[in-house]
Design a protein around this motif. Structure first.
Motif, short mmCIF file in Angstrom:
data_model
loop_
_atom_site.label_atom_id
_atom_site.label_comp_id
_atom_site.label_asym_id
_atom_site.label_seq_id
_atom_site.Cartn_x
_atom_site.Cartn_y
_atom_site.Cartn_z
N ARG A 19 133.05 26.04 109.56
CA ARG A 19 133.45 26.86 108.89
C ARG A 19 134.43 28.21 109.26
O ARG A 19 134.90 28.85 108.98
CB ARG A 19 132.89 27.57 107.22
CG ARG A 19 133.12 28.56 106.02
CD ARG A 19 133.43 27.46 104.87
NE ARG A 19 133.49 28.47 104.20
CZ ARG A 19 133.18 28.49 103.54
NH1 ARG A 19 132.04 28.18 103.38
NH2 ARG A 19 133.36 29.91 101.90
N CYS A 20 132.96 28.59 110.48
CA CYS A 20 133.60 29.57 110.70
C CYS A 20 135.01 29.82 111.49
O CYS A 20 136.12 30.31 112.02
CB CYS A 20 132.08 30.31 111.74
SG CYS A 20 130.83 31.37 111.59
N ALA A 21 134.81 28.33 112.50
CA ALA A 21 136.21 28.16 112.94
C ALA A 21 137.60 27.89 112.65
O ALA A 21 138.53 28.58 112.68
CB ALA A 21 135.88 26.97 113.85
N ALA A 22 137.27 27.49 111.04
CA ALA A 22 138.33 27.29 110.06
C ALA A 22 138.57 28.87 109.23
O ALA A 22 139.90 29.07 109.08
CB ALA A 22 138.09 26.29 109.55
N ASP A 23 137.49 29.76 109.13
CA ASP A 23 138.23 31.17 109.12
C ASP A 23 138.79 31.73 110.23
O ASP A 23 138.72 32.79 109.98
CB ASP A 23 136.62 31.90 108.41
CG ASP A 23 136.57 31.76 106.82
OD1 ASP A 23 137.53 30.74 106.35
OD2 ASP A 23 135.91 31.62 106.67
N GLY A 24 138.66 31.56 111.49
CA GLY A 24 139.49 32.08 112.52
C GLY A 24 138.73 32.84 113.39
O GLY A 24 139.22 33.17 114.60
N MET A 25 137.59 32.43 113.34
CA MET A 25 136.56 33.08 114.54
C MET A 25 136.19 31.95 115.48
O MET A 25 136.33 31.31 116.19
CB MET A 25 135.57 33.20 113.65
CG MET A 25 134.06 33.59 115.08
SD MET A 25 132.21 33.70 113.58
CE MET A 25 132.24 35.09 113.10
N THR A 28 131.24 36.93 108.06
CA THR A 28 132.63 37.76 109.47
C THR A 28 133.15 37.24 109.50
O THR A 28 134.56 37.61 109.27
CB THR A 28 130.84 37.66 111.01
OG1 THR A 28 130.15 38.59 109.93
CG2 THR A 28 132.14 39.14 111.25
N ALA A 29 133.66 35.72 109.34
CA ALA A 29 134.52 35.20 109.62
C ALA A 29 135.07 35.35 108.69
O ALA A 29 136.56 35.53 108.81
CB ALA A 29 133.99 33.40 110.36
N ALA A 30 135.06 34.69 107.44
CA ALA A 30 135.19 35.02 106.07
C ALA A 30 136.12 36.52 106.24
O ALA A 30 137.26 36.43 105.85
CB ALA A 30 134.49 34.58 104.83
N ALA A 31 135.41 37.42 106.15
CA ALA A 31 136.05 38.91 106.15
C ALA A 31 137.27 38.58 107.50
O ALA A 31 138.37 39.32 107.08
CB ALA A 31 135.35 39.42 106.36
N GLY A 32 136.87 38.34 108.31
CA GLY A 32 138.41 38.42 109.09
C GLY A 32 139.88 37.83 108.23
O GLY A 32 140.33 37.97 108.70
N PRO A 54 130.26 18.10 118.43
CA PRO A 54 131.20 18.28 116.96
C PRO A 54 130.23 19.64 116.82
O PRO A 54 128.92 19.64 116.63
CB PRO A 54 130.34 16.41 116.52
CG PRO A 54 130.26 16.59 116.86
CD PRO A 54 129.48 17.13 118.03
N LEU A 55 130.78 20.80 115.82
CA LEU A 55 130.52 21.76 114.58
C LEU A 55 130.19 21.31 114.25
O LEU A 55 130.18 20.30 112.95
CB LEU A 55 131.74 23.08 114.27
CG LEU A 55 132.31 23.48 116.18
CD1 LEU A 55 133.88 24.47 115.41
CD2 LEU A 55 131.23 24.11 117.10
N ASN A 56 129.06 21.48 113.51
CA ASN A 56 128.34 21.69 112.16
C ASN A 56 128.99 21.81 111.21
O ASN A 56 130.22 22.70 110.94
CB ASN A 56 126.66 21.99 112.19
CG ASN A 56 126.27 23.27 112.09
OD1 ASN A 56 127.34 24.79 112.19
ND2 ASN A 56 125.75 23.90 113.11
N PRO A 57 128.56 21.86 110.14
CA PRO A 57 129.32 22.36 108.84
C PRO A 57 129.19 24.14 108.38
O PRO A 57 130.88 24.14 108.21
CB PRO A 57 128.56 22.05 107.10
CG PRO A 57 128.48 21.29 107.27
CD PRO A 57 127.48 21.33 109.09
N SER A 58 128.73 25.00 108.99
CA SER A 58 128.46 26.13 109.22
C SER A 58 129.47 26.09 109.81
O SER A 58 130.13 27.77 109.98
CB SER A 58 127.42 26.86 109.29
OG SER A 58 127.38 28.31 109.08
N PRO A 72 140.69 39.75 113.77
CA PRO A 72 140.01 38.52 114.42
C PRO A 72 138.53 38.83 114.76
O PRO A 72 138.02 39.89 114.30
CB PRO A 72 140.77 38.79 116.09
CG PRO A 72 142.03 40.00 115.91
CD PRO A 72 141.72 41.10 114.64
N THR A 73 138.14 37.69 114.55
CA THR A 73 136.44 37.66 114.94
C THR A 73 135.78 37.20 116.14
O THR A 73 136.60 35.68 116.38
CB THR A 73 135.97 36.99 113.59
OG1 THR A 73 136.23 35.99 113.37
CG2 THR A 73 136.17 38.57 112.35
#
Length: 306
Positions: A109-115, A78-82, A102-106, A88-89
């Protein structure tokens, strides 16, 4: 072009169907095929594409709020689609104890994609479908957000997954898929032709999934559709659990077919299929399609060489 127009992402549809030589099937007169849903799109692979497509059309570019655990593939898709389509997601994540870590890798990745990640305690997460709880979450989210349920499974997701079944019409006698929330199986079974059957392999413990699949088919299609069944023996202890025995099975499958296998879903489904073949569950001549719903983290999917 509208944000919900997924065609600009150039998905690989229909996804490839690859025959593979495996003596565990061949010596029983069975044919194994891999339905490579993991090759649809690098950021929205497999059943995630199928489930999200119609939901994103319904959202029509509005913000999307959805739910998942700390390692949710659905949140990542969903984050990638956004990111790719410019909406926005918000991801509601189970476990408020994660907020200060600290955020795990998954999740990173969501945060880096703007979620935007919102961590909630487990009691709130369990009550996420309660109207008051959902209203409070929406108040903190973007105005007018469109809600997609955990795992992406709703009536629109099931209708999207029906296309998977239609792509396999005439190509296989039995189609196997790993199941989390049941949306893929509900749609797959509905899309298959008469005489074909769908086999679901739950990756979570518990006997709830049959009811979920039936409810999704009722919501999506107005009642039961297709010939489907569940085999709950292969969850390997529950979601996100991989025993040494399953790891050994998966490594052996990878070596046989030179194909990286995702552990939490795909490996459990393949283990189930091999076991059923060895138990004589399929008559000779049966063509079995195994749905590959995703690739391991950090691995770029490739076509099997065997």
């Amino acid at each position: 072009m509208n944000a919900f127009d997924l065609s600009r992402l150039r998905p690989r549809l229909p996804s490839p169907l690859e025959p593979v030589e495996d003596e565990r099937f061949a010596r029983r007169g069975l044919t194994l095929l891999l339905k490579r849903e993991d090759l649809i799109h690098p950021d929205l692979p497999g059943n995630k594409w199928r489930k999200l497509a119609l939901n994103l059309e319904a959202a029509a570019g509005r913000p999307v709020l959805t739910f998942g655990g700390a390692y949710s593939n659905h949140l990542r898709a969903t984050a990638a689609a956004g990111r790719l389509l410019g909406f926005p997601t918000v991801g509601v994540v189970r476990g408020d104890e994660l907020a200060g870590r600290p955020l795990n890798p998954s999740l990173a990745r969501c945060a880096a994609d703007g979620m935007r990640l919102e961590f909630v305690d487990r009691a709130t997460y369990r009550a996420k479908n309660d109207p008051a709880v959902l209203a409070a979450l929406l108040d903190r989210a973007h105005a007018g957000a469109y809600v997609v349920p955990e795992g992406g499974s709703n009536a629109l997701a099931a209708r999207g997954c029906a296309e998977l079944g239609r792509e396999l019409a005439g190509a296989a006698d039995a189609v196997a898929v790993a199941c989390g929330t049941g949306g893929t199986l509900a749609g797959l079974a509905a899309g298959l032709a008469p005489g074909q059957r769908a086999l679901g392999f739950p990756v979570l413990r518990g006997d709830f999934l049959g009811g979920e699949v039936r409810a999704l088919q009722e919501a999506a299609f107005g009642g039961p559709r297709g010939d489907w069944s569940l085999d709950g023996r292969f969850h390997d202890g529950g979601y996100a659990r991989v025993s040494p025995a399953l790891e050994a099975f998966t490594r052996d499958f990878e070596e046989r077919h030179e194909l990286a296998i995702e552990r939490l879903y795909v490996a459990k489904m393949l283990h189930g299929l091999v076991t059923l073949a060895e138990e004589g569950a399929f008559p000779p001549g049966t063509r079995i399609a195994a749905v590959v719903t995703g690739a391991p983290d950090g691995v770029q999917p490739s076509v099997s060489s065997r």
